[in-house]
Scaffold this motif. Sequence first.
Motif, PDB file in Angstrom:
ATOM      1  N   ILE A 252       0.869  -1.332   0.031  1.00 14.92           N
ATOM      2  CA  ILE A 252       0.020   0.078  -0.076  1.00 14.92           C
ATOM      3  C   ILE A 252       0.784   1.155  -0.099  1.00 14.92           C
ATOM      4  O   ILE A 252       1.744   1.645   0.823  1.00 14.92           O
ATOM      5  CB  ILE A 252      -0.725   0.130   1.214  1.00 14.92           C
ATOM      6  CG1 ILE A 252      -1.994  -1.154   0.949  1.00 14.92           C
ATOM      7  CG2 ILE A 252      -1.689   1.456   1.424  1.00 14.92           C
ATOM      8  CD1 ILE A 252      -3.010  -1.103   2.212  1.00 14.92           C
ATOM      9  N   GLY A 253       0.474   2.049  -0.967  1.00 11.78           N
ATOM     10  CA  GLY A 253       1.259   3.374  -0.981  1.00 11.78           C
ATOM     11  C   GLY A 253       2.829   3.328  -1.476  1.00 11.78           C
ATOM     12  O   GLY A 253       3.421   4.364  -1.548  1.00 11.78           O
ATOM     13  N   ALA A 254       3.270   2.118  -2.119  1.00 13.29           N
ATOM     14  CA  ALA A 254       4.464   1.930  -2.606  1.00 13.29           C
ATOM     15  C   ALA A 254       4.937   2.434  -3.964  1.00 13.29           C
ATOM     16  O   ALA A 254       5.936   2.426  -4.348  1.00 13.29           O
ATOM     17  CB  ALA A 254       5.048   0.683  -2.308  1.00 13.29           C
ATOM     18  N   GLY A 255       3.712   2.646  -4.781  1.00 14.35           N
ATOM     19  CA  GLY A 255       4.029   3.232  -5.894  1.00 14.35           C
ATOM     20  C   GLY A 255       2.618   3.028  -6.931  1.00 14.35           C
ATOM     21  O   GLY A 255       1.637   2.599  -6.262  1.00 14.35           O
ATOM     22  N   PRO A 256       2.626   3.493  -8.036  1.00 14.20           N
ATOM     23  CA  PRO A 256       1.340   3.393  -9.011  1.00 14.20           C
ATOM     24  C   PRO A 256       1.016   2.106  -9.147  1.00 14.20           C
ATOM     25  O   PRO A 256      -0.420   2.125  -9.508  1.00 14.20           O
ATOM     26  CB  PRO A 256       1.894   4.057 -10.010  1.00 14.20           C
ATOM     27  CG  PRO A 256       3.535   4.054 -10.446  1.00 14.20           C
ATOM     28  CD  PRO A 256       3.818   4.064  -8.820  1.00 14.20           C
ATOM     29  N   ALA A 257       1.557   1.174  -9.104  1.00 12.04           N
ATOM     30  CA  ALA A 257       0.954  -0.237  -9.304  1.00 12.04           C
ATOM     31  C   ALA A 257       0.419  -0.795  -8.231  1.00 12.04           C
ATOM     32  O   ALA A 257      -0.407  -1.869  -8.225  1.00 12.04           O
ATOM     33  CB  ALA A 257       2.109  -1.022  -9.794  1.00 12.04           C
ATOM     34  N   HIS A 258       0.410  -0.193  -7.024  1.00 13.72           N
ATOM     35  CA  HIS A 258       0.047  -0.614  -5.653  1.00 13.72           C
ATOM     36  C   HIS A 258      -1.378   0.133  -5.265  1.00 13.72           C
ATOM     37  O   HIS A 258      -1.593   1.199  -5.874  1.00 13.72           O
ATOM     38  CB  HIS A 258       0.919  -0.665  -4.775  1.00 13.72           C
ATOM     39  CG  HIS A 258       2.318  -1.263  -4.840  1.00 13.72           C
ATOM     40  ND1 HIS A 258       2.275  -2.780  -4.799  1.00 13.72           N
ATOM     41  CD2 HIS A 258       3.360  -0.826  -5.419  1.00 13.72           C
ATOM     42  CE1 HIS A 258       3.363  -3.193  -5.050  1.00 13.72           C
ATOM     43  NE2 HIS A 258       4.181  -1.919  -5.434  1.00 13.72           N
ATOM     44  N   VAL A 259      -1.877  -0.374  -4.262  1.00 23.67           N
ATOM     45  CA  VAL A 259      -3.004   0.322  -3.903  1.00 23.67           C
ATOM     46  C   VAL A 259      -2.709   1.433  -3.021  1.00 23.67           C
ATOM     47  O   VAL A 259      -1.681   1.700  -2.565  1.00 23.67           O
ATOM     48  CB  VAL A 259      -3.829  -0.581  -2.548  1.00 23.67           C
ATOM     49  CG1 VAL A 259      -4.806  -0.009  -1.984  1.00 23.67           C
ATOM     50  CG2 VAL A 259      -4.544  -1.717  -3.329  1.00 23.67           C
ATOM     51  N   ARG A 260      -3.446   2.574  -3.416  1.00 24.14           N
ATOM     52  CA  ARG A 260      -2.995   3.914  -3.064  1.00 24.14           C
ATOM     53  C   ARG A 260      -3.889   4.305  -1.730  1.00 24.14           C
ATOM     54  O   ARG A 260      -5.097   3.736  -1.461  1.00 24.14           O
ATOM     55  CB  ARG A 260      -3.592   4.766  -4.091  1.00 24.14           C
ATOM     56  CG  ARG A 260      -2.740   4.676  -5.639  1.00 24.14           C
ATOM     57  CD  ARG A 260      -3.361   5.440  -6.587  1.00 24.14           C
ATOM     58  NE  ARG A 260      -2.853   5.195  -7.829  1.00 24.14           N
ATOM     59  CZ  ARG A 260      -3.242   5.264  -8.998  1.00 24.14           C
ATOM     60  NH1 ARG A 260      -4.610   5.991  -9.162  1.00 24.14           N
ATOM     61  NH2 ARG A 260      -2.755   4.981 -10.313  1.00 24.14           N
ATOM     62  N   PRO A 261      -3.422   5.236  -1.093  1.00 20.03           N
ATOM     63  CA  PRO A 261      -3.939   5.727   0.206  1.00 20.03           C
ATOM     64  C   PRO A 261      -4.966   6.852  -0.222  1.00 20.03           C
ATOM     65  O   PRO A 261      -4.929   8.158  -0.323  1.00 20.03           O
ATOM     66  CB  PRO A 261      -2.908   6.285   1.022  1.00 20.03           C
ATOM     67  CG  PRO A 261      -1.711   6.681   0.170  1.00 20.03           C
ATOM     68  CD  PRO A 261      -1.952   5.608  -0.964  1.00 20.03           C
ATOM     69  N   SER A 262      -6.109   6.459  -0.908  1.00 16.67           N
ATOM     70  CA  SER A 262      -7.013   7.407  -1.610  1.00 16.67           C
ATOM     71  C   SER A 262      -8.574   6.635  -1.534  1.00 16.67           C
ATOM     72  O   SER A 262      -8.567   5.595  -1.154  1.00 16.67           O
ATOM     73  CB  SER A 262      -6.823   7.588  -3.067  1.00 16.67           C
ATOM     74  OG  SER A 262      -7.074   6.342  -3.770  1.00 16.67           O
ATOM     75  N   THR A 263      -9.484   7.434  -2.000  1.00 13.95           N
ATOM     76  CA  THR A 263     -10.659   7.013  -1.841  1.00 13.95           C
ATOM     77  C   THR A 263     -11.205   5.788  -2.879  1.00 13.95           C
ATOM     78  O   THR A 263     -12.135   5.130  -2.529  1.00 13.95           O
ATOM     79  CB  THR A 263     -11.856   8.186  -2.055  1.00 13.95           C
ATOM     80  OG1 THR A 263     -11.477   8.600  -3.040  1.00 13.95           O
ATOM     81  CG2 THR A 263     -11.549   9.214  -0.991  1.00 13.95           C
ATOM     82  N   GLY A 264     -10.540   5.639  -4.128  1.00 14.12           N
ATOM     83  CA  GLY A 264     -10.910   4.877  -5.102  1.00 14.12           C
ATOM     84  C   GLY A 264     -11.319   3.441  -4.922  1.00 14.12           C
ATOM     85  O   GLY A 264     -10.640   2.946  -4.207  1.00 14.12           O
ATOM     86  N   LEU A 265     -12.448   3.260  -5.720  1.00 12.30           N
ATOM     87  CA  LEU A 265     -12.788   1.664  -5.614  1.00 12.30           C
ATOM     88  C   LEU A 265     -11.719   0.781  -6.300  1.00 12.30           C
ATOM     89  O   LEU A 265     -11.388  -0.086  -5.953  1.00 12.30           O
ATOM     90  CB  LEU A 265     -14.094   1.654  -6.022  1.00 12.30           C
ATOM     91  CG  LEU A 265     -14.516   0.467  -6.203  1.00 12.30           C
ATOM     92  CD1 LEU A 265     -15.492   0.095  -4.577  1.00 12.30           C
ATOM     93  CD2 LEU A 265     -16.144   0.064  -7.279  1.00 12.30           C
TER      94      LEU A 265
END
Length: 415
Positions: free
Chosen positions: A77-90
């Motif tokens: 999580i949060g490690a880069g664009p290929a990973h799950v982001r700390p954001s709201t998105g589904l």
Amino acid sequence: MLTETEPCASVASDQAWAEQTLRRLHDRLAPDALAEDGLITGKLGQVVYCAGLYQHWGDDGLAARAKALLRDVLAGIGAGPAHVRPSTGLSRGLAGLGLVLDLLYGAGVLERDDHLAQYLRGIDAFLRDHCIRQIGEQNLDYLHASAGAINYLARRVPHNDRVAGYLDDIVAALLRVGVADENGLRFRNFGSRGSTDDRIVNLSLAHGMAGILLALLGVHGAGVARDRIGPVVEAGLHFLLRHRRHPDGLPRYANVFPNSVDEGVPPGDPENDARYEPFLGWCRGDMGQLLLLHRAAAQLGNPEWDRIAAGVGAHTLARCAMAGTHVQDAFLCHGAAGLAQMYRRLHESTGLDQYRDGYGFWLRHALRATDARVEAGTGIGGAGGLLYGWPGVGLVLLSAVLETDYPWDGILLLS
């Protein structure tokens, strides 16, 4: 490309056929390392698929696979664009992760414990704050922004006593950005898939009004802010119905509703004709409005919306063909499997036989397309994602054979 081979009023779906095809498909899906971790095109989608098959077949290897994929996702999580982001998105954010964790509990892959409960409470609080910020920016996308987080939070009400207050705050924020007048209420989406033109209102499920209003009906169904959500949905439907074309007299492949509205052009103006694109799918087109009308009618007690929806539904069923619908594959987003699952849920919620017929028709097209790919040995080896790949098709086939419901399609606002 699929071809039209049977009338809409086909026989009920063949569970034995679906089971056989599901097993053949699963045997051909290679557990390749996926390039990203998100729900729609990455590892979290495969977690949903493996958990559902575990519930059906009881294979401990499937549960282990789901857990291993989940561990990879959580570690990145949060490690880069290929990973799950700390954001709201589904699609690639924490709302998608939260929905998947909830499904894993229901399928028996995970057990609820204090550590995970606290982790989800942290996600809930994060999503409340970031959702309100995005709403202020009019970033209301269902797949990629605040509307997807609203769907997740509505499902968290029974598990976190603070979430009802979070949703009250979110509904208040939405009311501040809605545009209301004698034409009804609309929300503009200026997010990643929206428009920066303040005259354009997207009506689709994936990126516009249908998705936003369905998410709000989820909040209403959870018993939160009902006194405010009812009038909001009613005013939103007033706006949508203002742009409805009557199905009688329309060409067979024409949509009743536009995909978007240019408020700088009056309804009925020929300049708007291109916005009524002949597209039938989960993401956009008449199916999202159909689902919204039926659900709003049931929850808010308006039989007129049910009557209108039944007419729109009959028009979509007259389009049981590939030509003119843009259905060219078996996948969920804009393919045969997605339409099948939508008609399945519509039949379950309304009891109307016409939707049972639509379900059988599109399920059989999905089965034929999948069988053809398996037999040809092409396009199956890479597992792909939930919306645009074979795991999503597998979940639709799973729904056809399960005796106990696995509500994976709540991710898509279908349950």
